[in-house]
Scaffold this motif. Structure first.
Motif, PDB file in Angstrom:
ATOM      1  N   TYR C 149     101.096  59.482 -38.352  1.00 42.48           N
ATOM      2  CA  TYR C 149     102.255  59.979 -39.091  1.00 42.48           C
ATOM      3  C   TYR C 149     101.916  59.847 -40.568  1.00 42.48           C
ATOM      4  CZ  TYR C 149     105.834  59.831 -35.350  1.00 42.48           C
ATOM      5  OH  TYR C 149     106.595  60.047 -34.241  1.00 42.48           O
ATOM      6  N   GLY C 150     102.186  60.863 -41.345  1.00 36.04           N
ATOM      7  CA  GLY C 150     102.042  60.724 -42.793  1.00 36.04           C
ATOM      8  C   GLY C 150     103.191  59.907 -43.366  1.00 36.04           C
ATOM      9  N   ILE C 151     102.950  59.414 -44.560  1.00 39.87           N
ATOM     10  CA  ILE C 151     103.934  58.558 -45.229  1.00 39.87           C
ATOM     11  C   ILE C 151     105.285  59.267 -45.361  1.00 39.87           C
ATOM     12  CG2 ILE C 151     104.498  57.467 -47.439  1.00 39.87           C
ATOM     13  CD1 ILE C 151     102.443  55.882 -45.992  1.00 39.87           C
ATOM     14  N   GLU C 152     105.264  60.519 -45.779  1.00 38.45           N
ATOM     15  CA  GLU C 152     106.536  61.205 -46.015  1.00 38.45           C
ATOM     16  C   GLU C 152     107.287  61.456 -44.715  1.00 38.45           C
ATOM     17  OE1 GLU C 152     107.996  61.277 -48.785  1.00 38.45           O
ATOM     18  OE2 GLU C 152     106.198  60.321 -49.576  1.00 38.45           O
ATOM     19  N   HIS C 153     106.532  61.721 -43.675  1.00 35.44           N
ATOM     20  CA  HIS C 153     107.133  61.926 -42.358  1.00 35.44           C
ATOM     21  C   HIS C 153     107.867  60.653 -41.917  1.00 35.44           C
ATOM     22  CE1 HIS C 153     106.541  64.139 -38.269  1.00 35.44           C
ATOM     23  NE2 HIS C 153     107.673  63.497 -38.300  1.00 35.44           N
ATOM     24  N   LEU C 154     107.197  59.534 -42.071  1.00 32.38           N
ATOM     25  CA  LEU C 154     107.816  58.260 -41.685  1.00 32.38           C
ATOM     26  C   LEU C 154     109.001  57.931 -42.575  1.00 32.38           C
ATOM     27  CD1 LEU C 154     104.814  55.902 -40.933  1.00 32.38           C
ATOM     28  CD2 LEU C 154     106.424  56.915 -39.306  1.00 32.38           C
ATOM     29  N   ARG C 155     108.862  58.248 -43.856  1.00 32.31           N
ATOM     30  CA  ARG C 155     109.953  57.946 -44.773  1.00 32.31           C
ATOM     31  C   ARG C 155     111.215  58.721 -44.351  1.00 32.31           C
ATOM     32  NH1 ARG C 155     108.834  55.988 -49.670  1.00 32.31           N
ATOM     33  NH2 ARG C 155     106.926  57.214 -49.881  1.00 32.31           N
ATOM     34  N   ALA C 156     111.001  59.957 -43.943  1.00 31.34           N
ATOM     35  CA  ALA C 156     112.141  60.780 -43.517  1.00 31.34           C
ATOM     36  C   ALA C 156     112.776  60.201 -42.245  1.00 31.34           C
ATOM     37  CB  ALA C 156     111.688  62.216 -43.280  1.00 31.34           C
ATOM     38  N   LEU C 157     111.942  59.795 -41.298  1.00 32.98           N
ATOM     39  CA  LEU C 157     112.487  59.216 -40.062  1.00 32.98           C
ATOM     40  C   LEU C 157     113.190  57.895 -40.338  1.00 32.98           C
ATOM     41  CD1 LEU C 157     109.583  60.039 -37.569  1.00 32.98           C
ATOM     42  CD2 LEU C 157     111.900  61.013 -37.548  1.00 32.98           C
ATOM     43  N   GLY C 158     112.598  57.089 -41.204  1.00 29.17           N
ATOM     44  CA  GLY C 158     113.217  55.808 -41.550  1.00 29.17           C
ATOM     45  C   GLY C 158     114.556  56.014 -42.240  1.00 29.17           C
ATOM     46  N   ALA C 159     114.606  56.986 -43.143  1.00 31.05           N
ATOM     47  CA  ALA C 159     115.858  57.255 -43.859  1.00 31.05           C
ATOM     48  C   ALA C 159     116.923  57.741 -42.880  1.00 31.05           C
ATOM     49  CB  ALA C 159     115.617  58.298 -44.956  1.00 31.05           C
ATOM     50  N   LEU C 160     116.511  58.620 -41.971  1.00 34.65           N
ATOM     51  CA  LEU C 160     117.444  59.112 -40.956  1.00 34.65           C
ATOM     52  C   LEU C 160     117.986  57.949 -40.126  1.00 34.65           C
ATOM     53  CD1 LEU C 160     118.750  61.380 -39.269  1.00 34.65           C
ATOM     54  CD2 LEU C 160     116.608  61.491 -37.966  1.00 34.65           C
ATOM     55  N   ALA C 161     117.085  57.101 -39.685  1.00 36.74           N
ATOM     56  CA  ALA C 161     117.498  55.960 -38.865  1.00 36.74           C
ATOM     57  C   ALA C 161     118.534  55.118 -39.604  1.00 36.74           C
ATOM     58  CB  ALA C 161     116.282  55.110 -38.491  1.00 36.74           C
ATOM     59  N   HIS C 162     118.237  54.747 -40.817  1.00 38.84           N
ATOM     60  CA  HIS C 162     119.130  53.837 -41.536  1.00 38.84           C
ATOM     61  C   HIS C 162     120.441  54.510 -41.905  1.00 38.84           C
ATOM     62  CE1 HIS C 162     115.600  50.963 -42.567  1.00 38.84           C
ATOM     63  NE2 HIS C 162     116.002  50.870 -41.329  1.00 38.84           N
ATOM     64  N   GLU C 163     120.357  55.795 -42.200  1.00 34.89           N
ATOM     65  CA  GLU C 163     121.585  56.537 -42.501  1.00 34.89           C
ATOM     66  C   GLU C 163     122.546  56.507 -41.323  1.00 34.89           C
ATOM     67  OE1 GLU C 163     122.374  61.249 -43.065  1.00 34.89           O
ATOM     68  OE2 GLU C 163     120.547  60.435 -43.962  1.00 34.89           O
ATOM     69  N   LEU C 164     122.000  56.533 -40.121  1.00 38.64           N
ATOM     70  CA  LEU C 164     122.833  56.534 -38.917  1.00 38.64           C
ATOM     71  C   LEU C 164     123.085  55.121 -38.384  1.00 38.64           C
ATOM     72  CD1 LEU C 164     121.155  59.522 -37.027  1.00 38.64           C
ATOM     73  CD2 LEU C 164     123.293  59.555 -38.335  1.00 38.64           C
ATOM     74  N   GLY C 165     122.624  54.133 -39.117  1.00 38.15           N
ATOM     75  CA  GLY C 165     122.859  52.757 -38.676  1.00 38.15           C
ATOM     76  C   GLY C 165     121.903  52.293 -37.597  1.00 38.15           C
ATOM     77  N   LEU C 166     120.761  52.963 -37.460  1.00 34.07           N
ATOM     78  CA  LEU C 166     119.774  52.578 -36.440  1.00 34.07           C
ATOM     79  C   LEU C 166     118.707  51.682 -37.061  1.00 34.07           C
ATOM     80  CD1 LEU C 166     121.135  55.167 -35.276  1.00 34.07           C
ATOM     81  CD2 LEU C 166     118.912  55.786 -34.324  1.00 34.07           C
ATOM     82  N   ARG C 167     118.151  50.816 -36.218  1.00 29.60           N
ATOM     83  CA  ARG C 167     116.988  50.058 -36.669  1.00 29.60           C
ATOM     84  C   ARG C 167     115.733  50.886 -36.401  1.00 29.60           C
ATOM     85  NH1 ARG C 167     119.150  45.079 -35.528  1.00 29.60           N
ATOM     86  NH2 ARG C 167     119.845  43.873 -37.318  1.00 29.60           N
ATOM     87  N   PHE C 168     114.702  50.635 -37.229  1.00 26.24           N
ATOM     88  CA  PHE C 168     113.479  51.448 -37.208  1.00 26.24           C
ATOM     89  C   PHE C 168     112.332  50.575 -36.689  1.00 26.24           C
ATOM     90  CE2 PHE C 168     110.529  54.155 -40.179  1.00 26.24           C
ATOM     91  CZ  PHE C 168     110.179  54.957 -39.110  1.00 26.24           C
ATOM     92  N   HIS C 169     111.784  50.975 -35.543  1.00 27.27           N
ATOM     93  CA  HIS C 169     110.698  50.224 -34.906  1.00 27.27           C
ATOM     94  C   HIS C 169     109.414  51.040 -34.935  1.00 27.27           C
ATOM     95  CE1 HIS C 169     108.240  49.572 -31.159  1.00 27.27           C
ATOM     96  NE2 HIS C 169     108.262  48.351 -31.634  1.00 27.27           N
ATOM     97  N   MET C 170     108.319  50.356 -35.146  1.00 26.20           N
ATOM     98  CA  MET C 170     107.018  51.015 -35.076  1.00 26.20           C
ATOM     99  C   MET C 170     106.165  50.351 -33.997  1.00 26.20           C
ATOM    100  SD  MET C 170     104.154  51.457 -38.084  1.00 26.20           S
ATOM    101  CE  MET C 170     105.047  52.761 -38.944  1.00 26.20           C
ATOM    102  N   ASP C 171     105.708  51.169 -33.044  1.00 27.02           N
ATOM    103  CA  ASP C 171     104.736  50.688 -32.058  1.00 27.02           C
ATOM    104  C   ASP C 171     103.359  50.821 -32.702  1.00 27.02           C
ATOM    105  OD1 ASP C 171     102.892  50.251 -30.095  1.00 27.02           O
ATOM    106  OD2 ASP C 171     103.691  51.704 -28.675  1.00 27.02           O
ATOM    107  N   GLY C 172     102.840  49.692 -33.157  1.00 29.41           N
ATOM    108  CA  GLY C 172     101.558  49.695 -33.844  1.00 29.41           C
ATOM    109  C   GLY C 172     100.441  49.164 -32.983  1.00 29.41           C
ATOM    110  N   ALA C 173     100.389  49.616 -31.744  1.00 29.71           N
ATOM    111  CA  ALA C 173      99.282  49.189 -30.874  1.00 29.71           C
ATOM    112  C   ALA C 173      97.954  49.492 -31.548  1.00 29.71           C
ATOM    113  CB  ALA C 173      99.378  49.898 -29.519  1.00 29.71           C
ATOM    114  N   ARG C 174      97.911  50.585 -32.304  1.00 33.34           N
ATOM    115  CA  ARG C 174      96.713  50.939 -33.085  1.00 33.34           C
ATOM    116  C   ARG C 174      97.074  51.063 -34.563  1.00 33.34           C
ATOM    117  NH1 ARG C 174      96.223  54.061 -28.309  1.00 33.34           N
ATOM    118  NH2 ARG C 174      94.510  53.296 -26.981  1.00 33.34           N
ATOM    119  N   PHE C 175      97.863  50.092 -35.014  1.00 37.36           N
ATOM    120  CA  PHE C 175      98.312  50.070 -36.405  1.00 37.36           C
ATOM    121  C   PHE C 175      97.126  49.978 -37.362  1.00 37.36           C
ATOM    122  CE2 PHE C 175     100.080  47.354 -39.948  1.00 37.36           C
ATOM    123  CZ  PHE C 175     100.924  48.316 -40.482  1.00 37.36           C
ATOM    124  N   ALA C 176      96.138  49.181 -37.020  1.00 38.19           N
ATOM    125  CA  ALA C 176      94.978  49.022 -37.901  1.00 38.19           C
ATOM    126  C   ALA C 176      94.250  50.352 -38.071  1.00 38.19           C
ATOM    127  CB  ALA C 176      94.025  47.969 -37.326  1.00 38.19           C
TER     128      ALA C 176
END
Lengths: 347, 347, 347, 347
Positions: C149-176
């Motif tokens: 995911y690009g930074i801006e893509h994630l930023r948009a999803l994170g903003a959407l989540a918080h706007e709707l009162g949702l928590r934002f989780h990342m599955d970083g099995a391959r975060f590195a």
């Protein structure tokens, strides 16, 4: 067969009339009808406080959903060891809560002992992460032993609960009988003692299939519509539940019914206590009488067509029997039963 | 407000009379009463096969408990993507089953596509331990689109289910409407096609709060009393549920009601299809009509006091509307509605 | 057998050395040891923010417990339709949460489409009490398609989540691998974009059996010790998990390993793209390469002892194959594999 | 700090060597590796019977998954009131089973009393649908009191379980210590007494994070891979768990370790029993010693840097202390501890 339980009675005629009366025309489903819309305000008047009221079709549904509102997946609910929600509902609360557990606590005459409760909750909190987290305390009023909790007893339990950050639930399957017995107001017996949520019984005292969850702590009612739906308790033709509950509390019907049932229990206890070989085992403070009957009495009564609900038999053949009276129990029935007992005793 | 859903209707007068009639005297609770005792045998006659019948107070209770009987904690239930149990019951089935999951499958006019189902189940079985285990297939008859599954379609799904070792469930919230439409016997539409367990709807077609779970595979009914208790669906005054269900099927009342509702839907669809700006979107094979209404029609109808249940709005303002007729819908109501539509169209 | 998955590799030698090194003497169990005590502070330095860190022994444990911390019994978790937590963990999240449900959402190259997510969540919120309550949004980084995911893509999803009162989780099995690919800091890819809780993968990139749940929203970590215990993830000899995680992040080992794996994937993709009959299907932005291989290639490679993980076969025999490289993949292996491919192609 | 628990020890050097040895090259994940493939056959030799063996990373995981295999959503598991699975695992079994419940039963020295168990199970079966269905009986060997169940005691419980149709589970977190103490074979202590499934402990006796579920009733192992996955216990790098378990049982290492730990406990108990103000409270039959220490002893020991795990304090200040020895406990440590005790006593 009578005297086995209060749920052998039918529907109070006034309530049946109300059911019939509300069958005119169509109405919005799922609580959108005018009768359902009146529940909160009518119960607010009854309790002298703002409340949220949610009809359900059984006492088990009321208990399990009320408790699920105050205890989640790894939460602990302190209750009496004989509590119906713990011992007789096959895990309804565990299911609806997603995994809460009961902490059963001892106490005489069906009442949670305050010291035992204090100690058990302290232990639970000490257990830390290896144990469940205490979040609720649940009392039954009338108790499972047919007794009432006194006001001060409840006040102490409520204070303990809130001091530890627990919500306070009352299983009021026979709440009306307790009220009638203690001669206090609904407010005096609930929120004024710290009760946050009440399982409000109707079915044992005259409705067909209408009990309710009544929230005094309105924050605990959040998402309760989802809990009802998920439990199959969001009834489409909601007006028929509302009609029962509204008529039940209208003009004091519920308390008249309860007073009658209580009086019948006292009459029965009086009759029982005069018979040799019978011992009433708990104070009779509602519509339930527990008694030990000598081994030969039960078959003698059976010969007269009287079937009793024997909770257990002792080794000496003594039977431990529960009698329950209801709004529909008639004084002549008690008298006839007493006569049978006397005859048996005179043999 | 009318035409919004079939659950806006009240109780069929015959059924209400049966409720009143059974209020005499006392009766054993929890299914021990004489009416409850007749359920299995009366339904066996109705279905021409041995069955176990368990009354419940809502369709959601019926679905979730029926499905919990055939799917456990990590089991998969194939269903249509629009299935009520999947999309409209807030996790009742997941809760009652202890953790089953739905596998939603596409298909036109509300019917599971056989090829898509075959393929999805094959994928699920290939997933092995990382996926849920397929154990049940659930169809809705009437479908959520208001259509019927034809006999051959159901036979194919039933054969697929059994070939893969799955149990076959039918959500029959509007089973009577499907029967009336297809003009087959209850046996023809259930166990003869391999149906193992049926959610038998009553409430939408005339009862007050009585649906049932009907088992054709009697082994699946094991422990069902515990499931009912745990769900708060073991009603003490069980005779009042039994009375409703027995009267519902007595003398063909349920089918007369369904035939009437279906006829009203056809009359409505006919009226709708003659109006410019209205398009009926699915075959009308029961008591439901789906239609697209041009953007100006809905407010025009609202001016006449007609509130519709708009499922969704398109960008061009077109509304997608669901109409549902019931046993209580009157032909003159449909005619009046049609007249309003015509007037609007003539403007 | 190589290239099948990154979990075929063993343990990074540095990490194995750390395991050996911490075996001296005795230590308090259950997180009371000195290494476990350092986790929060070391990860706080790594992420440039206060965090709570809880080691677990699998990625499934990390996902399911992280999601259970932000979604309860009737809560909805929006995720990509291909999300591992949804499709490959057999209901772990549903189990640990006591009944949450996933809302699978489409999107190209493994990324949740922002518009589709917005629309699906709006629908879910409109459903009201008949549907689950949206409380969380979960992204996978690297995605299941091997992309970032690009930074801006994630930023948009994170903003959407918080706007709707949702928590934002990342599955970083391959975060590195994502970090190495995007060349940003751990902070830039998590809490600065609104991530509340991260499944921090270790096992696929060098640890033996150590992943972690990392909370940026510290309130969401409440009672997490109980969740671990209840899941069987409170390990007594906790020092051995802590030792792995501490060494994993020490001196940039994790990023070196990830960069190497990513480079191997690019080398592999380059080799694949030069072969007739092979099509790389997704951008290669981490350590995963998806490719379609013509039907005759796979058996030809099998003759050379190369077993591939074929995700699916097309009707024309084309195989859809997933290749995964790891910290242990050697350039000469890729070269040898490429040579095999070339030989096959030259036939 | 030593003597607090057996899980303060590190990893047995032989087992750590085995972990190191298996880090060569790559291997199929999720049990597909050669070491995992040997588990069933090696344990079959050990137990003299066909078995299925599933490694897990904690004793809580072993107990909860083993019990979930024999008890479902409304099933009852009889166990001792002090059972770890009931009181110390925060609902792991309830979670993994989808809603089973424990039935705690009394009994001296940590052992379930056979009569009390018989009676409690009879009551549970009489409760019918209002109660949970008994399906399993779980014993702990060593018990929570540090004692062993004798062979005849277990035989009676196993016979009772099977007579009632229950499966028989053994929590063998300290199975090796019990075996060493009773000087019988693994077969003698399990399937020959009717044990269907065993939580096979490793971590407390030398492994790093490897316990196992061992099925003697192979039918109970159905779908166990799904249970592991759903619990986050399907480890990708499975070879490292298998290596620990295989080395643990190789050449009798596990029994040597257990014998040593038991001997240390006896030496400790002997030392304790010679000190005024100390009373050993349970028979010492494994590696655990419970003792009451007079109120002044504990602070005196603390001055020497010896921290004890005090389970509870009496009103008179007496402390109830649990000592646990392990494979790593040294005789000189016990001697030094005894000397401290003697010095204190001589004051």
């Amino acid at each position: 067969m009578f005297l086995r339980s209060d749920n052998i009675a039918g529907v109070d005629p006034h309530i049946l009339a109300a059911i019939n009366a509300c069958n005119e025309g169509s109405a919005e489903p799922y609580g959108g009808d005018p009768l359902s819309a009146k529940l909160d305000s009518e119960f607010a008047v009854l309790f002298g406080a703002p409340v949220r009221v949610f009809p359900v079709t059984s006492g088990t549904a009321a208990n399990s959903l009320a408790l699920a509102a105050v205890a989640g997946p790894f939460d602990l609910i302190a209750c009496h060891a004989a509590a119906h929600a713990f011992g007789n509902e096959c895990g309804a609360t565990e299911t609806m809560s997603g995994g809460a557990r009961f902490l059963p606590i001892a106490g005489g005459d069906g009442r949670m002992d305050v010291d035992a409760t204090t100690s058990a909750l302290a232990n639970a909190q000490r257990a830390g992460a290896s144990g469940y987290r205490p979040t609720a305390l649940s009392v039954t009023q009338l108790t499972e032993a047919g007794t009432t909790y006194g006001i001060e007893h409840l006040r102490a339990l409520g204070a303990l609960a809130h001091e530890l950050g627990l919500r306070f639930h009352m299983d009021g399957a026979r709440f009306a009988n307790a009220l009638a017995s203690l001669q206090v107001t609904p407010a005096d017996l609930t929120w004024r003692l710290g009760v946050d949520v009440l399982s409000f019984g109707g079915t044992k005292n005259g409705t067909m299939c209408a009990d309710a969850v009544v929230f005094f702590d309105l924050t605990a009612a959040a998402n309760f519509e989802r809990r009802l739906k998920r439990a199959g308790q969001a009834l489409s033709k909601s007006r028929f539940l509302a009609a029962q509950l509204l008529r039940y509390i209208e003009g004091g019907l519920w308390l008249r019914n309860a007073r009658h049932a209580n009086a019948m229990a006292l009459q029965l206890a009086d009759a029982l206590s005069r018979v040799a070989g019978v011992r009433v085992t708990h104070p009779v403070q509602g519509n339930i009488v527990f008694a030990e009957l000598a081994g030969d009495i039960i078959p003698a009564l059976a010969q007269h067509g009287i079937r009793l609900r024997v909770k257990s038999f002792r080794e000496d053949g003594t039977g431990f029997v529960r009698f329950v009276t209801s709004f529909a129990t008639q004084s002549v029935e008690i008298a006839a039963f007493a006569e049978h007992l006397d005859q048996r005793a005179s043999l």
